[in-house]
Write a protein that holds these residues in place. Structure first.
Motif, PDB file in Angstrom:
ATOM      1  N   MET A   1       0.833  -1.198   0.000  1.00 19.29           N
ATOM      2  CA  MET A   1       0.000   0.000   0.000  1.00 19.29           C
ATOM      3  C   MET A   1       0.870   1.251   0.000  1.00 19.29           C
ATOM      4  SD  MET A   1      -3.088  -1.073  -0.051  1.00 19.29           S
ATOM      5  CE  MET A   1      -3.998   0.378   0.423  1.00 19.29           C
ATOM      6  N   PHE A   2       0.265   2.409  -0.451  1.00 21.28           N
ATOM      7  CA  PHE A   2       1.024   3.653  -0.565  1.00 21.28           C
ATOM      8  C   PHE A   2       1.523   4.106   0.809  1.00 21.28           C
ATOM      9  CE2 PHE A   2       1.701   8.134  -1.107  1.00 21.28           C
ATOM     10  CZ  PHE A   2       2.225   8.214  -2.389  1.00 21.28           C
ATOM     11  N   GLU A   3       0.655   3.993   1.809  1.00 22.20           N
ATOM     12  CA  GLU A   3       1.052   4.454   3.133  1.00 22.20           C
ATOM     13  C   GLU A   3       2.185   3.610   3.707  1.00 22.20           C
ATOM     14  OE1 GLU A   3      -2.834   5.941   2.084  1.00 22.20           O
ATOM     15  OE2 GLU A   3      -1.982   3.919   2.130  1.00 22.20           O
ATOM     16  N   LYS A   7       7.004   6.916   4.236  1.00 21.28           N
ATOM     17  CA  LYS A   7       6.950   7.206   5.669  1.00 21.28           C
ATOM     18  C   LYS A   7       7.578   8.567   5.936  1.00 21.28           C
ATOM     19  CE  LYS A   7       8.114   4.035   8.571  1.00 21.28           C
ATOM     20  NZ  LYS A   7       8.909   3.007   9.271  1.00 21.28           N
ATOM     21  N   ASN A   8       7.101   9.213   7.003  1.00 19.52           N
ATOM     22  CA  ASN A   8       7.691  10.469   7.491  1.00 19.52           C
ATOM     23  C   ASN A   8       7.766  11.532   6.405  1.00 19.52           C
ATOM     24  OD1 ASN A   8       8.106   9.203   9.998  1.00 19.52           O
ATOM     25  ND2 ASN A   8      10.090   8.424   9.325  1.00 19.52           N
ATOM     26  N   PHE A   9       6.671  11.730   5.666  1.00 20.54           N
ATOM     27  CA  PHE A   9       6.655  12.762   4.643  1.00 20.54           C
ATOM     28  C   PHE A   9       6.498  14.120   5.321  1.00 20.54           C
ATOM     29  CE2 PHE A   9       5.348  15.483   1.283  1.00 20.54           C
ATOM     30  CZ  PHE A   9       5.848  14.930   0.118  1.00 20.54           C
ATOM     31  N   LYS A  10       7.378  15.065   4.992  1.00 24.93           N
ATOM     32  CA  LYS A  10       7.354  16.384   5.615  1.00 24.93           C
ATOM     33  C   LYS A  10       7.563  17.463   4.563  1.00 24.93           C
ATOM     34  CE  LYS A  10       9.244  14.764  10.039  1.00 24.93           C
ATOM     35  NZ  LYS A  10      10.362  14.903  11.016  1.00 24.93           N
ATOM     36  N   VAL A  28       8.932  31.901  -0.892  1.00 26.37           N
ATOM     37  CA  VAL A  28       8.756  30.744  -0.021  1.00 26.37           C
ATOM     38  C   VAL A  28       9.785  29.694  -0.414  1.00 26.37           C
ATOM     39  CG1 VAL A  28       7.161  28.994   0.838  1.00 26.37           C
ATOM     40  CG2 VAL A  28       6.298  31.243   0.166  1.00 26.37           C
ATOM     41  N   THR A  29      10.693  29.383   0.484  1.00 22.42           N
ATOM     42  CA  THR A  29      11.709  28.362   0.232  1.00 22.42           C
ATOM     43  C   THR A  29      11.607  27.281   1.292  1.00 22.42           C
ATOM     44  OG1 THR A  29      13.361  29.535   1.564  1.00 22.42           O
ATOM     45  CG2 THR A  29      13.263  30.058  -0.798  1.00 22.42           C
ATOM     46  N   GLY A  30      12.082  26.109   0.935  1.00 22.50           N
ATOM     47  CA  GLY A  30      12.044  24.991   1.867  1.00 22.50           C
ATOM     48  C   GLY A  30      12.422  23.710   1.171  1.00 22.50           C
ATOM     49  N   HIS A  31      12.029  22.596   1.751  1.00 21.74           N
ATOM     50  CA  HIS A  31      12.320  21.299   1.144  1.00 21.74           C
ATOM     51  C   HIS A  31      11.265  20.294   1.584  1.00 21.74           C
ATOM     52  CE1 HIS A  31      14.276  20.998   5.125  1.00 21.74           C
ATOM     53  NE2 HIS A  31      13.915  19.730   5.058  1.00 21.74           N
ATOM     54  N   ILE A  32      11.125  19.261   0.768  1.00 19.35           N
ATOM     55  CA  ILE A  32      10.278  18.128   1.122  1.00 19.35           C
ATOM     56  C   ILE A  32      11.190  16.947   1.404  1.00 19.35           C
ATOM     57  CG2 ILE A  32       8.351  18.954  -0.266  1.00 19.35           C
ATOM     58  CD1 ILE A  32       9.019  16.729  -2.278  1.00 19.35           C
ATOM     59  N   SER A  33      10.789  16.101   2.315  1.00 16.77           N
ATOM     60  CA  SER A  33      11.572  14.917   2.638  1.00 16.77           C
ATOM     61  C   SER A  33      10.620  13.763   2.894  1.00 16.77           C
ATOM     62  CB  SER A  33      12.450  15.168   3.868  1.00 16.77           C
ATOM     63  OG  SER A  33      11.659  15.462   5.003  1.00 16.77           O
ATOM     64  N   PHE A  34      11.048  12.581   2.529  1.00 19.69           N
ATOM     65  CA  PHE A  34      10.253  11.383   2.769  1.00 19.69           C
ATOM     66  C   PHE A  34      11.187  10.188   2.834  1.00 19.69           C
ATOM     67  CE2 PHE A  34      10.201  12.302  -1.768  1.00 19.69           C
ATOM     68  CZ  PHE A  34      10.627  11.111  -2.342  1.00 19.69           C
ATOM     69  N   GLU A  35      10.661   9.121   3.407  1.00 15.51           N
ATOM     70  CA  GLU A  35      11.434   7.891   3.578  1.00 15.51           C
ATOM     71  C   GLU A  35      10.721   6.765   2.852  1.00 15.51           C
ATOM     72  OE1 GLU A  35      12.827   4.891   7.193  1.00 15.51           O
ATOM     73  OE2 GLU A  35      12.166   6.935   7.632  1.00 15.51           O
ATOM     74  N   LEU A  36      11.473   6.000   2.046  1.00 15.97           N
ATOM     75  CA  LEU A  36      10.938   4.852   1.314  1.00 15.97           C
ATOM     76  C   LEU A  36      11.338   3.570   2.027  1.00 15.97           C
ATOM     77  CD1 LEU A  36      11.637   5.870  -2.405  1.00 15.97           C
ATOM     78  CD2 LEU A  36       9.479   6.001  -1.160  1.00 15.97           C
ATOM     79  N   PHE A 108      13.381   4.702  -7.276  1.00 15.04           N
ATOM     80  CA  PHE A 108      14.036   5.211  -6.075  1.00 15.04           C
ATOM     81  C   PHE A 108      14.380   4.051  -5.149  1.00 15.04           C
ATOM     82  CE2 PHE A 108      12.222   8.907  -7.805  1.00 15.04           C
ATOM     83  CZ  PHE A 108      12.752  10.023  -7.196  1.00 15.04           C
ATOM     84  N   ARG A 109      15.588   4.093  -4.642  1.00 17.79           N
ATOM     85  CA  ARG A 109      16.024   3.060  -3.713  1.00 17.79           C
ATOM     86  C   ARG A 109      15.512   3.378  -2.299  1.00 17.79           C
ATOM     87  NH1 ARG A 109      20.543   3.572  -7.171  1.00 17.79           N
ATOM     88  NH2 ARG A 109      20.951   1.621  -8.291  1.00 17.79           N
ATOM     89  N   PRO A 110      15.438   2.369  -1.426  1.00 23.37           N
ATOM     90  CA  PRO A 110      14.978   2.619  -0.051  1.00 23.37           C
ATOM     91  C   PRO A 110      15.890   3.606   0.666  1.00 23.37           C
ATOM     92  CG  PRO A 110      14.982   0.270  -0.536  1.00 23.37           C
ATOM     93  CD  PRO A 110      15.690   0.936  -1.683  1.00 23.37           C
ATOM     94  N   GLY A 111      15.292   4.362   1.573  1.00 23.13           N
ATOM     95  CA  GLY A 111      16.043   5.349   2.334  1.00 23.13           C
ATOM     96  C   GLY A 111      15.342   6.688   2.361  1.00 23.13           C
ATOM     97  N   THR A 112      16.050   7.715   2.840  1.00 26.05           N
ATOM     98  CA  THR A 112      15.497   9.066   2.965  1.00 26.05           C
ATOM     99  C   THR A 112      15.868   9.892   1.745  1.00 26.05           C
ATOM    100  OG1 THR A 112      15.655   8.934   5.379  1.00 26.05           O
ATOM    101  CG2 THR A 112      15.417  11.125   4.409  1.00 26.05           C
ATOM    102  N   HIS A 113      14.874  10.639   1.222  1.00 20.42           N
ATOM    103  CA  HIS A 113      15.073  11.478   0.040  1.00 20.42           C
ATOM    104  C   HIS A 113      14.638  12.895   0.370  1.00 20.42           C
ATOM    105  CE1 HIS A 113      15.636   7.911  -2.616  1.00 20.42           C
ATOM    106  NE2 HIS A 113      14.848   7.350  -1.704  1.00 20.42           N
TER     107      HIS A 113
END
Length: 654
Positions: A1-3, A7-10, A28-36, A108-113
């Motif tokens: 499942m997608f969820e 994980k930890n999408f910010k 407006v500046t910033g970044h998005i991060s998520f974990e696969l 995308f490989r597993p890990g934080t992006h």
């Protein structure tokens, strides 16, 4: 499942100021991060910056099954801007070690992006962020992740947008002022006018700032007036072209000033009221949603001759049937006053009222039960005369009838209330009244049935998704418990099923209202507790103490139109199966009060709780009630006389 894959999408922003707010034109500046959690194909990652206002409200129909037919809905939406940009383009090829190109999508490989982004808010006069009862203005950033053969997933975060207004503009710094006057009564009874003039130093304020209100009063009437001020927020919602309108008024802060005596002129006073720091900004630049603020100033008049009604024997406002109430009425007169009569009334009654809808017909059910109404004249009718200037004290005493009276109660559809009311009559004037309520507790007794232990057994065979049987043997020490007391529950549990089970406990109340042959029932959970899990094919004896909250209302079983009853539900939580349960009826008694005073008058014997002493009157003449009221009636009947769920002949069962 997608969820499970993401994980930890910010979505993180870089703050541009201390308040982390944004305005038109800001970058407006910033970044998005998520974990696969596993290797995942992603076609694209896009970002949307959107600002809009939306309102919606409805009007109720006639009720019942057809109430939706008469209901009307009103809504409007206004888009300010909508921009889209790509963070990761489709079919993008990269040599990064964390990516691998696979066909038309990037793998995308597993890990934080982590991906940075930059966008700019457009220039314009946009309203500030606001969330109201029937509408809102919101500014959102939405990140959309698209994957092959999957539904796209949106992650939304909100910007705190503020429309900056230059508060140094001359029209916003100009002072405001206003005046008004009123008279009391009418025609030949009209009083001289009460006049007030109010001013503030400027028009524009910021959240957290204090507003200084300057007032000038002239009170030529014969009554004392009290100035009051409050900060009011108005939320006004419109449909397009302002065809329909809905307004919500909300009080944010208030303050009461010092009383202004009668026949007083040129009184100068200042009052300070602080704007809450969380108050939303004024919105006047949106066609479908307006937020504005007003400072309202008004006066409330008080008839001075009846200044207080004191109950010296009721310092805790807790009484029992048969107790004596003593007190005094204080008259503070600034001049000679002609009084016809002064009386005090002791009242006790129960009342229920609710409305039910049957199609287009609404039926109101109403019922009253009167326990007593005792009237006593401090100055008898026809014997009133002119009373001179100064302070005059009139003592009084009452005895609450020594009869079976239910405890004080207040619910959503009914109440049981006991009160003292003083009434002052003057020629060619409206009567002046002062009212005080007190709490009456039902007299307890040593009913043996309250100490009877309770015991119950249940065995249940599991079906469908669970096999085996579950059994429980539970008991509690007795039936009656006091407020704040702990209920010790001992349960022997046998889990012969294929799943873990958890013992759970729920104390709930059941309030019943009766009127016109109908009954309205309301239940409410007071507290819930969960025990430790018991594994399959195991047995265990569990002991749990359930503490009754001290603020819980005592049981009411001796009122004909209101019943307050309690149950302790002990049940076993079994997944994918109906829970076996045991219900114990509980009678909650008032908590014990302080020790008995030794000078308790012997004419008022107490039954059960003896924590309330009858104090003597402070002085003056005693105004005793009828001699028959001084003789206590027979001791109250036992709780078992009433039953927990009484027979309801002629009532609809629920």
């Amino acid at each position: 499942m997608f969820e499970q894959t993401f994980k930890n999408f910010k979505i993180n922003f870089n703050a541009v100021n201390e308040r982390s707010t944004f305005s038109s034109g800001d970058l407006v500046t910033g970044h998005i991060s998520f974990e696969l959690t596993k290797e995942t194909k992603i076609a694209s990652i896009s970002m949307e910056l959107k600002g809009r206002a939306h309102v919606h409200w409805s009007t109720q129909g006639s009720g019942g099954r057809k109430r939706r037919r008469g209901r009307r809905h009103f809504s409007a939406t206004l888009d300010f801007f909508n921009f889209r940009s790509a963070i990761l383009h489709e079919h993008r090829v990269t040599s990064c070690l964390s990516l691998a190109v696979c066909g038309e999508a990037t793998k995308f490989r597993p890990g934080t992006h982590l991906y940075p982004f930059t966008c700019q808010l457009p220039q314009g006069n946009f309203p500030s962020t606001f969330h109201g009862v029937h509408g809102e203005t919101v500014y959102n950033i939405t990140v959309c992740i698209s994957r092959p053969w999957h539904l796209s997933k949106d992650f939304v975060t909100e910007l705190n947008f503020v429309n900056h207004i230059d508060t140094n503009q001359p029209e916003l710094q100009a002072p405001l002022s206003g005046s008004n006057q009123m008279t009391l009564c009418c025609l030949w009874c009209a009083s001289p006018p009460i006049t007030m003039t109010v001013s503030v130093e400027k028009k524009a304020f910021v959240p957290g700032e204090t507003v200084r209100i300057i007032c000038e009063f002239s009170n030529r009437s014969s009554r004392t007036v009290t100035p009051k001020v409050r900060l009011v927020q108005k939320q006004i919602y419109y449909t397009h072209n302002k065809v329909n309108k809905n307004m919500i008024v909300k009080s944010l802060a208030s303050m009461t000033g010092q009383p202004i005596g009668d026949h007083t002129s040129e009184v100068h006073t200042e009052m300070m009221i602080t704007i809450p720091s969380s108050a939303p900004h004024t919105i006047s630049n949106c066609s479908i949603l307006v937020v504005e603020y007003l400072v309202e100033r008004h006066t409330s008049e008080h008839i001075k001759p009846l200044s207080s009604l004191s109950h010296w024997a009721m310092s805790l406002y807790l009484m029992l049937s048969g107790d004596r109430i003593t007190g005094q009425i204080t008259l503070d007169l600034s001049g000679d006053c002609k009084i016809d009569a002064i009386c005090v009334k002791l009242k006790g009654k129960a009342e229920v009222k609710w409305t039910e809808n049957y199609g287009k017909t609404a039926v109101t059910y109403h019922n009253k039960e009167k326990y007593f109404s005792i009237k006593q004249f401090v100055i008898p009718e026809g014997q009133g005369n002119n009373i001179g200037k100064g302070c005059h004290v009139y003592p009084f005493t009452f005895q609450i009838p020594a009869q079976e009276l239910p405890s004080s109660f207040k619910g959503s559809c009914g109440k049981i209330r006991y009160s003292l009311e003083a009434n002052l009559s003057r020629p060619m004037r409206l009567d002046c009244k002062a009212k005080e309520q007190f709490t009456l507790l039902h007299r307890g007794n040593s009913d043996p049935s309250l100490m009877t232990p309770q015991h119950s057994v249940i065995d249940k065979k599991m079906r469908l998704f669970t096999s085996g049987t579950v059994g429980m043997d539970a008991n509690i020490a007795h039936t009656g418990f006091r407020q704040g007391e702990g209920i010790k529950v001992v349960a022997s549990i046998h889990n012969k099923s294929s799943r873990d089970i958890k013992p759970k406990y729920c104390l709930y109340e059941k309030i019943s209202y009766f009127a016109k042959g109908k009954r309205r029932v309301q239940t409410k959970d007071i507290l819930k507790e969960v025990g430790d899990a018991i594994p399959p094919s195991a047995g265990q004896t569990v002991t749990r103490t359930i503490t009754i909250p001290p603020t819980t209302c005592a049981s009411i079983l001796n009122c004909n139109i209101i019943k307050a009853e309690y149950r302790l539900r002990v049940y076993l939580d079994v997944k994918y199966a109906s829970d076996p349960e045991i219900k114990f009826p509980i009678i909650i008694l008032p908590a014990l009060q302080g020790p008995v005073e030794e000078d308790q008058p012997p004419a008022y014997p107490a039954y059960g709780y003896e924590g309330f002493a009858n104090s003597d009157m402070l002085g003056g003449t005693s105004f005793l009630q009828n001699p028959t009221a001084l003789v206590p009636s027979a001791p109250p009947p036992t709780y078992s006389t009433y039953g927990l769920y009484p027979s309801l002949t002629g009532y609809d069962e629920k």
